[in-house]
Design a protein around this motif. Structure first.
Motif, PDB file in Angstrom:
ATOM      1  N   ASN A 134       0.826  -1.202   0.000  1.00 33.43           N
ATOM      2  CA  ASN A 134       0.000   0.000   0.000  1.00 33.43           C
ATOM      3  C   ASN A 134       0.861   1.253   0.000  1.00 33.43           C
ATOM      4  OD1 ASN A 134      -2.546  -1.406   0.217  1.00 33.43           O
ATOM      5  ND2 ASN A 134      -1.947  -1.863   2.320  1.00 33.43           N
ATOM      6  N   ILE A 135       0.265   2.351  -0.427  1.00 39.21           N
ATOM      7  CA  ILE A 135       0.950   3.636  -0.361  1.00 39.21           C
ATOM      8  C   ILE A 135       1.321   3.906   1.089  1.00 39.21           C
ATOM      9  CG2 ILE A 135       0.614   6.132  -0.588  1.00 39.21           C
ATOM     10  CD1 ILE A 135      -1.146   5.539  -3.019  1.00 39.21           C
ATOM     11  N   GLY A 136       2.532   4.403   1.310  1.00 41.41           N
ATOM     12  CA  GLY A 136       2.965   4.720   2.664  1.00 41.41           C
ATOM     13  C   GLY A 136       3.841   3.648   3.291  1.00 41.41           C
ATOM     14  N   ASP A 137       4.270   2.653   2.502  1.00 43.08           N
ATOM     15  CA  ASP A 137       5.147   1.610   3.045  1.00 43.08           C
ATOM     16  C   ASP A 137       6.495   2.173   3.486  1.00 43.08           C
ATOM     17  OD1 ASP A 137       3.433  -0.511   2.955  1.00 43.08           O
ATOM     18  OD2 ASP A 137       4.313  -1.451   1.187  1.00 43.08           O
ATOM     19  N   GLY A 138       6.945   3.251   2.879  1.00 42.79           N
ATOM     20  CA  GLY A 138       8.162   3.901   3.345  1.00 42.79           C
ATOM     21  C   GLY A 138       9.280   3.926   2.319  1.00 42.79           C
ATOM     22  N   LYS A 139      10.468   4.260   2.807  1.00 40.02           N
ATOM     23  CA  LYS A 139      11.655   4.387   1.967  1.00 40.02           C
ATOM     24  C   LYS A 139      12.851   3.821   2.715  1.00 40.02           C
ATOM     25  CE  LYS A 139      10.338   7.595  -1.353  1.00 40.02           C
ATOM     26  NZ  LYS A 139       8.946   7.584  -1.108  1.00 40.02           N
ATOM     27  N   ILE A 140      13.867   3.416   1.952  1.00 40.87           N
ATOM     28  CA  ILE A 140      15.142   2.980   2.513  1.00 40.87           C
ATOM     29  C   ILE A 140      16.229   3.840   1.892  1.00 40.87           C
ATOM     30  CG2 ILE A 140      16.786   1.084   2.756  1.00 40.87           C
ATOM     31  CD1 ILE A 140      14.385  -0.852   2.475  1.00 40.87           C
ATOM     32  N   PHE A 141      17.107   4.363   2.740  1.00 38.50           N
ATOM     33  CA  PHE A 141      18.232   5.172   2.290  1.00 38.50           C
ATOM     34  C   PHE A 141      19.526   4.489   2.704  1.00 38.50           C
ATOM     35  CE2 PHE A 141      14.701   7.988   3.394  1.00 38.50           C
ATOM     36  CZ  PHE A 141      14.491   8.637   2.184  1.00 38.50           C
ATOM     37  N   VAL A 142      20.524   4.538   1.840  1.00 40.75           N
ATOM     38  CA  VAL A 142      21.833   3.963   2.138  1.00 40.75           C
ATOM     39  C   VAL A 142      22.867   5.080   2.049  1.00 40.75           C
ATOM     40  CG1 VAL A 142      23.551   2.244   1.483  1.00 40.75           C
ATOM     41  CG2 VAL A 142      21.113   1.735   1.198  1.00 40.75           C
ATOM     42  N   LEU A 143      23.610   5.259   3.147  1.00 39.87           N
ATOM     43  CA  LEU A 143      24.595   6.340   3.232  1.00 39.87           C
ATOM     44  C   LEU A 143      25.972   5.772   3.574  1.00 39.87           C
ATOM     45  CD1 LEU A 143      22.159   8.007   5.583  1.00 39.87           C
ATOM     46  CD2 LEU A 143      22.844   9.196   3.539  1.00 39.87           C
ATOM     47  N   PRO A 144      27.030   6.387   3.060  1.00 41.30           N
ATOM     48  CA  PRO A 144      28.374   5.931   3.437  1.00 41.30           C
ATOM     49  C   PRO A 144      28.702   6.337   4.869  1.00 41.30           C
ATOM     50  CG  PRO A 144      28.520   7.854   2.012  1.00 41.30           C
ATOM     51  CD  PRO A 144      27.062   7.492   2.103  1.00 41.30           C
ATOM     52  N   VAL A 145      29.467   5.486   5.553  1.00 42.70           N
ATOM     53  CA  VAL A 145      29.943   5.773   6.908  1.00 42.70           C
ATOM     54  C   VAL A 145      31.467   5.756   6.849  1.00 42.70           C
ATOM     55  CG1 VAL A 145      30.049   4.951   9.291  1.00 42.70           C
ATOM     56  CG2 VAL A 145      27.914   4.786   8.007  1.00 42.70           C
ATOM     57  N   GLU A 146      32.076   6.862   7.237  1.00 35.10           N
ATOM     58  CA  GLU A 146      33.523   6.961   7.149  1.00 35.10           C
ATOM     59  C   GLU A 146      34.244   6.245   8.285  1.00 35.10           C
ATOM     60  OE1 GLU A 146      35.032  10.864   6.429  1.00 35.10           O
ATOM     61  OE2 GLU A 146      33.377  11.340   5.070  1.00 35.10           O
ATOM     62  N   LYS A 147      33.690   6.307   9.466  1.00 36.93           N
ATOM     63  CA  LYS A 147      34.371   5.717  10.608  1.00 36.93           C
ATOM     64  C   LYS A 147      33.360   5.373  11.693  1.00 36.93           C
ATOM     65  CE  LYS A 147      38.506   6.306  13.257  1.00 36.93           C
ATOM     66  NZ  LYS A 147      39.845   6.600  12.852  1.00 36.93           N
ATOM     67  N   THR A 148      33.642   4.287  12.432  1.00 36.88           N
ATOM     68  CA  THR A 148      32.830   3.881  13.569  1.00 36.88           C
ATOM     69  C   THR A 148      33.765   3.597  14.732  1.00 36.88           C
ATOM     70  OG1 THR A 148      31.197   2.854  12.112  1.00 36.88           O
ATOM     71  CG2 THR A 148      31.166   2.181  14.409  1.00 36.88           C
ATOM     72  N   ILE A 149      33.412   4.076  15.912  1.00 36.96           N
ATOM     73  CA  ILE A 149      34.225   3.850  17.110  1.00 36.96           C
ATOM     74  C   ILE A 149      33.326   3.344  18.223  1.00 36.96           C
ATOM     75  CG2 ILE A 149      35.724   4.904  18.858  1.00 36.96           C
ATOM     76  CD1 ILE A 149      35.526   7.031  16.037  1.00 36.96           C
ATOM     77  N   ARG A 150      33.689   2.216  18.833  1.00 34.92           N
ATOM     78  CA  ARG A 150      32.970   1.727  20.003  1.00 34.92           C
ATOM     79  C   ARG A 150      33.522   2.472  21.213  1.00 34.92           C
ATOM     80  NH1 ARG A 150      32.448  -4.335  20.328  1.00 34.92           N
ATOM     81  NH2 ARG A 150      30.823  -3.772  18.876  1.00 34.92           N
ATOM     82  N   ILE A 151      32.671   3.174  21.912  1.00 36.03           N
ATOM     83  CA  ILE A 151      33.092   4.021  23.026  1.00 36.03           C
ATOM     84  C   ILE A 151      33.755   3.201  24.131  1.00 36.03           C
ATOM     85  CG2 ILE A 151      32.250   5.506  24.890  1.00 36.03           C
ATOM     86  CD1 ILE A 151      30.162   6.555  22.852  1.00 36.03           C
ATOM     87  N   ARG A 152      33.161   2.078  24.505  1.00 37.62           N
ATOM     88  CA  ARG A 152      33.668   1.294  25.629  1.00 37.62           C
ATOM     89  C   ARG A 152      35.083   0.777  25.413  1.00 37.62           C
ATOM     90  NH1 ARG A 152      33.617  -4.141  26.436  1.00 37.62           N
ATOM     91  NH2 ARG A 152      32.202  -4.437  24.691  1.00 37.62           N
ATOM     92  N   THR A 153      35.392   0.274  24.191  1.00 38.76           N
ATOM     93  CA  THR A 153      36.678  -0.377  23.958  1.00 38.76           C
ATOM     94  C   THR A 153      37.636   0.405  23.076  1.00 38.76           C
ATOM     95  OG1 THR A 153      35.857  -1.530  22.001  1.00 38.76           O
ATOM     96  CG2 THR A 153      35.610  -2.650  24.143  1.00 38.76           C
ATOM     97  N   GLY A 154      37.121   1.374  22.348  1.00 43.81           N
ATOM     98  CA  GLY A 154      37.958   2.106  21.408  1.00 43.81           C
ATOM     99  C   GLY A 154      38.129   1.395  20.077  1.00 43.81           C
ATOM    100  N   GLU A 155      37.503   0.222  19.914  1.00 47.14           N
ATOM    101  CA  GLU A 155      37.586  -0.490  18.639  1.00 47.14           C
ATOM    102  C   GLU A 155      37.008   0.388  17.536  1.00 47.14           C
ATOM    103  OE1 GLU A 155      36.933  -5.126  19.617  1.00 47.14           O
ATOM    104  OE2 GLU A 155      35.324  -3.789  20.270  1.00 47.14           O
ATOM    105  N   THR A 156      37.519   0.207  16.315  1.00 50.50           N
ATOM    106  CA  THR A 156      37.073   1.050  15.225  1.00 50.50           C
ATOM    107  C   THR A 156      36.559   0.209  14.050  1.00 50.50           C
ATOM    108  OG1 THR A 156      39.295   1.154  14.262  1.00 50.50           O
ATOM    109  CG2 THR A 156      38.675   2.903  15.795  1.00 50.50           C
ATOM    110  N   ASP A 157      35.788   0.873  13.222  1.00 51.36           N
ATOM    111  CA  ASP A 157      35.264   0.363  11.960  1.00 51.36           C
ATOM    112  C   ASP A 157      34.562  -0.993  12.117  1.00 51.36           C
ATOM    113  OD1 ASP A 157      36.067   2.736  10.808  1.00 51.36           O
ATOM    114  OD2 ASP A 157      38.084   1.985  10.430  1.00 51.36           O
ATOM    115  N   ASP A 158      34.878  -1.994  11.284  1.00 53.74           N
ATOM    116  CA  ASP A 158      34.147  -3.262  11.315  1.00 53.74           C
ATOM    117  C   ASP A 158      34.211  -3.941  12.679  1.00 53.74           C
ATOM    118  OD1 ASP A 158      33.317  -2.963   8.711  1.00 53.74           O
ATOM    119  OD2 ASP A 158      34.746  -4.392   7.866  1.00 53.74           O
ATOM    120  N   LYS A 159      35.307  -3.788  13.413  1.00 50.29           N
ATOM    121  CA  LYS A 159      35.423  -4.398  14.740  1.00 50.29           C
ATOM    122  C   LYS A 159      34.448  -3.741  15.721  1.00 50.29           C
ATOM    123  CE  LYS A 159      40.224  -5.713  14.261  1.00 50.29           C
ATOM    124  NZ  LYS A 159      41.600  -5.432  14.660  1.00 50.29           N
TER     125      LYS A 159
END
Length: 112
Positions: A85-110
């Protein structure tokens, strides 16, 4: 890495969450929002009077995945959120340059 943002019906949140969880994607964020698309809202009747609701409740689901998982996750969300039906929504894909886990300091895929 990619951030996938899906704007979906509130009634489909559990189905999307469960489908992602079954596929091994347990980490996500959801935010209750309001929005409108091409239909520009809906007309409703209350106590015999018509009125226009132009901002409808939706939920934004966000998750970050490795580049090679993008298509799989998009398809999981698309199938779980689908009503046809109309109104099912949308999906957006955006690039992510970097990810950091605050607790451990691990970055990106880790950090995912």
């Amino acid at each position: 890495m990619k951030m996938i943002q899906a704007i979906i019906r509130p009634s489909k949140v559990e189905e999307v969450k469960n489908a992602l969880d079954e596929a091994g994607y347990t980490s996500l964020t959801s935010i209750e929002i309001k929005g409108r698309g091409r239909q520009k809202g809906i007309t409703q009747i209350w106590r015999g009077e018509e009125y226009q609701v132009d901002m409808l409740p939706k939920v934004k689901v966000e998750l970050v995945v490795p580049d090679d998982k993008e298509d799989e996750v998009v398809e999981i969300i698309r199938k779980a959120a689908y009503t046809g039906n109309i109104g099912d929504g949308k999906i957006f894909v955006l690039p992510v340059e970097k990810t950091i886990r605050i607790r451990t300091g691990e970055t990106d895929d880790k950090a995912l």
